[in-house]
Design an enzyme around this catalytic site. Structure first.
Site, PDB file in Angstrom:
ATOM      1  N   MET A  81       1.017  -1.286  -0.121  1.00 21.69           N
ATOM      2  CA  MET A  81       0.114   0.028  -0.032  1.00 21.69           C
ATOM      3  C   MET A  81       0.902   1.187  -0.305  1.00 21.69           C
ATOM      4  SD  MET A  81      -2.940  -1.179   2.923  1.00 21.69           S
ATOM      5  CE  MET A  81      -4.188   0.310   2.367  1.00 21.69           C
ATOM      6  N   HIS A  82       0.003   2.443  -0.427  1.00 18.96           N
ATOM      7  CA  HIS A  82       0.565   3.613  -0.050  1.00 18.96           C
ATOM      8  C   HIS A  82       1.937   4.266  -0.967  1.00 18.96           C
ATOM      9  CE1 HIS A  82      -1.571   3.358   3.620  1.00 18.96           C
ATOM     10  NE2 HIS A  82      -0.750   2.480   4.080  1.00 18.96           N
ATOM     11  N   ASP A 240      -2.764  -5.164  -0.086  1.00 16.38           N
ATOM     12  CA  ASP A 240      -2.423  -6.200   0.333  1.00 16.38           C
ATOM     13  C   ASP A 240      -3.068  -6.618   1.661  1.00 16.38           C
ATOM     14  OD1 ASP A 240      -0.880  -4.239   1.985  1.00 16.38           O
ATOM     15  OD2 ASP A 240       0.880  -5.041   1.739  1.00 16.38           O
TER      16      ASP A 240
END
Length: 499
Positions: A81-82, A240
């Site tokens: 992520m991110h 995820d």
């Protein structure tokens, strides 16, 4: 028999699973790639490495597959992520991707808090600003690399960039978009209010779809390089943690997940979008449509264990190391470890704090240090469980996946520390299985993700808390919780001496 592929784009490697209609993992391939850490707190990767290694992995799967490639109906994705990938108007990557565990953006986080306001940010995004999120990274590039930012036409998250390279189609999806700090969680759309306040043109944001949504098919070039049919259907996929929850069957109220990878996650299913945790834990869209999950994060969970092994026991297999801690008593003979190697996120959003061993004695050997690392990771995860319980959530059964589920000793430690039943799945494959389940559902094999989970997932073993051990850990946990405040200033003072 029909098949789908789940692609899990992790921090250190991409993992690919070929799964049949009964949920059996028929083939598995993993391809690693390096981190780029040029400065303290920096964590980057070359996005082209993700594509290259994924295509190599897909080609290897096809070479090993004894059947007809036309029976591989779909492919979907899970991803770290991110992370921030910036592309120009011709869809060329402008710089290395800045990853979730990059902590360079403390200054930008404080600016976002000041400009938007903590309460408004929480109201719109359901989350407080943290260095790991995507918005602070965008602001950092804008301020520090304006020549790059001016050329940026679209930003993408890691697995969305990978999917673009396989299909030529640009999208994001809600579970990953929720981790950018740019999504209006109530309206399920990009927040033009935040963009206006921060000075970011929201045209840079990709269109958003549902995780199971059909995106298109593989491009001709990808089909030729991998050997997959150009008719293979591609589905959006999920973050995820959302995919890890799907792959563990966390699809109904009362179910929780403990996932220990590079980072560690405690996640709990939420049906409603207005449960109020006051920003103490993350609140994100699930990979299941119109549902959510709350989540606490330990930044250096498995990373703490891998650091210890590579530094102090590089030639010993993990299995041998874990066996040695079985006879060490709970509490590691008075040795305590805090897993703040890269800072911490829950419940202490602190990029400066670093780890500690407390109570070192000359009688302590490697096995006590190792057990204290395992216990410290578990204590950190338990802080998130405590937040859930303090807010009225019942946590009595936790599905454990990832590295922490590979050791029966660690699973028992989790049950004792969490004071909950810990479940190990028979065919645990983490986020990659969740991605495969999204492809199976998207391909029409099942009427819901829950029906898919009922077919794909089986329990292998259950670990129940042992009262004496649990009581001992409860007392040690109270000590553990004091270490952060007592070492915070020391770490602030030592920051100037880090390289």
């Amino acid at each position: 028999m029909k098949y789908v592929i789940g692609v899990d784009l992790g921090t250190s490697a991409v993992k690919l699973l070929l799964v049949n209609q009964e949920g059996d993992v028929c083939l598995e391939v993993s391809k690693s790639y390096p981190l780029i850490q040029g400065k303290s707190g920096y964590s980057e990767q070359d996005p082209e490495q993700w594509v290259e290694k994924t295509e190599e992995g897909l080609a290897e799967l096809v070479q090993q597959f004894p059947g007809n490639v036309n029976d591989i109906e779909g492919i979907s994705f899970s991803g770290q992520m991110h992370g921030l990938v910036l592309m120009d108007e011709k869809h060329r990557v402008l710089r290395n991707a800045i990853l979730w565990n990059d902590t360079r953006t403390t200054k930008q986080c404080r600016e976002i808090e000041e400009i938007v306001g903590k309460e408004q940010l929480l109201q719109i995004t359901k989350n407080h600003v943290l260095e790991g999120f995507t918005l602070p990274k965008l602001l950092w590039v804008k301020q520090n690399e304006p020549y790059i930012f001016e050329r940026a036409a679209v930003f993408m998250l890691p697995k969305d960039y990978l999917r673009y390279c396989l299909t030529g189609k640009i999208h994001s999806e809600y579970s990953d978009a929720a981790g950018t700090l740019l999504l209006d969680m109530n309206e399920k759309e990009w927040s033009y209010r935040i963009g206006e306040l921060i000075g970011i043109n929201m045209d840079i944001c990709p269109p958003i779809v549902e995780s199971h949504e059909y995106i298109g098919t593989l491009t001709d070039n990808v089909s030729k390089r991998t050997g997959l049919s150009e008719k293979t259907k591609v589905f959006a996929g999920g973050a995820d943690n959302a995919c890890g929850a799907i792959g563990a069957g966390v699809l109904s109220e009362g179910k929780s997940l403990c996932s220990i990878g590079t980072s560690g996650v405690v996640l709990s299913y939420e049906k409603q979008k207005d449960q109020d945790y006051g920003g103490k834990v993350h609140y994100f869209n699930h990979g299941e449509e119109n549902t959510y999950y709350t989540m606490g994060v330990t930044l250096s969970a498995g990373h703490s264990l891998s650091w210890f092994k590579s530094t102090f026991a590089p030639d010993e297999p993990y299995e041998d190391l874990m066996e040695k801690i079985e006879n060490v008593p709970a509490g590691s003979n008075g040795l305590l470890f805090t897993p703040y190697l890269s800072g911490e996120r829950t419940p202490h959003a602190d990029s400066v704090i670093r780890g500690s061993f407390i109570g070192i004695h000359s009688r302590h050997s490697k096995k006590e240090f190792l057990r204290s690392v395992v216990e410290g990771i578990t204590f950190s995860l338990n802080e998130s469980i405590q937040i859930f319980r303090e807010n009225g959530k019942k946590i009595d059964t936790i599905v454990s996946i990832g590295g922490g589920a590979k050791s029966s000793i660690w699973l028992q430690i989790q049950a004792d520390v969490f004071r909950a039943k810990v479940v190990k799945l028979k065919n645990e494959q983490g986020p990659g299985m969740g991605a495969a389940m999204l492809a199976a559902y998207g391909s029409g094999w099942f009427s819901s993700l829950q029906e898919c989970a009922d077919t794909f997932l089986d329990i292998q073993e259950v670990y129940n808390p042992q009262k004496e051990q649990s009581d001992r850990y409860a007392a040690i946990f109270e000590v553990y919780k004091t270490v952060y405040e007592k070492t915070k200033q020391i770490n602030e003072d030592m920051k100037a001496f880090r390289q």
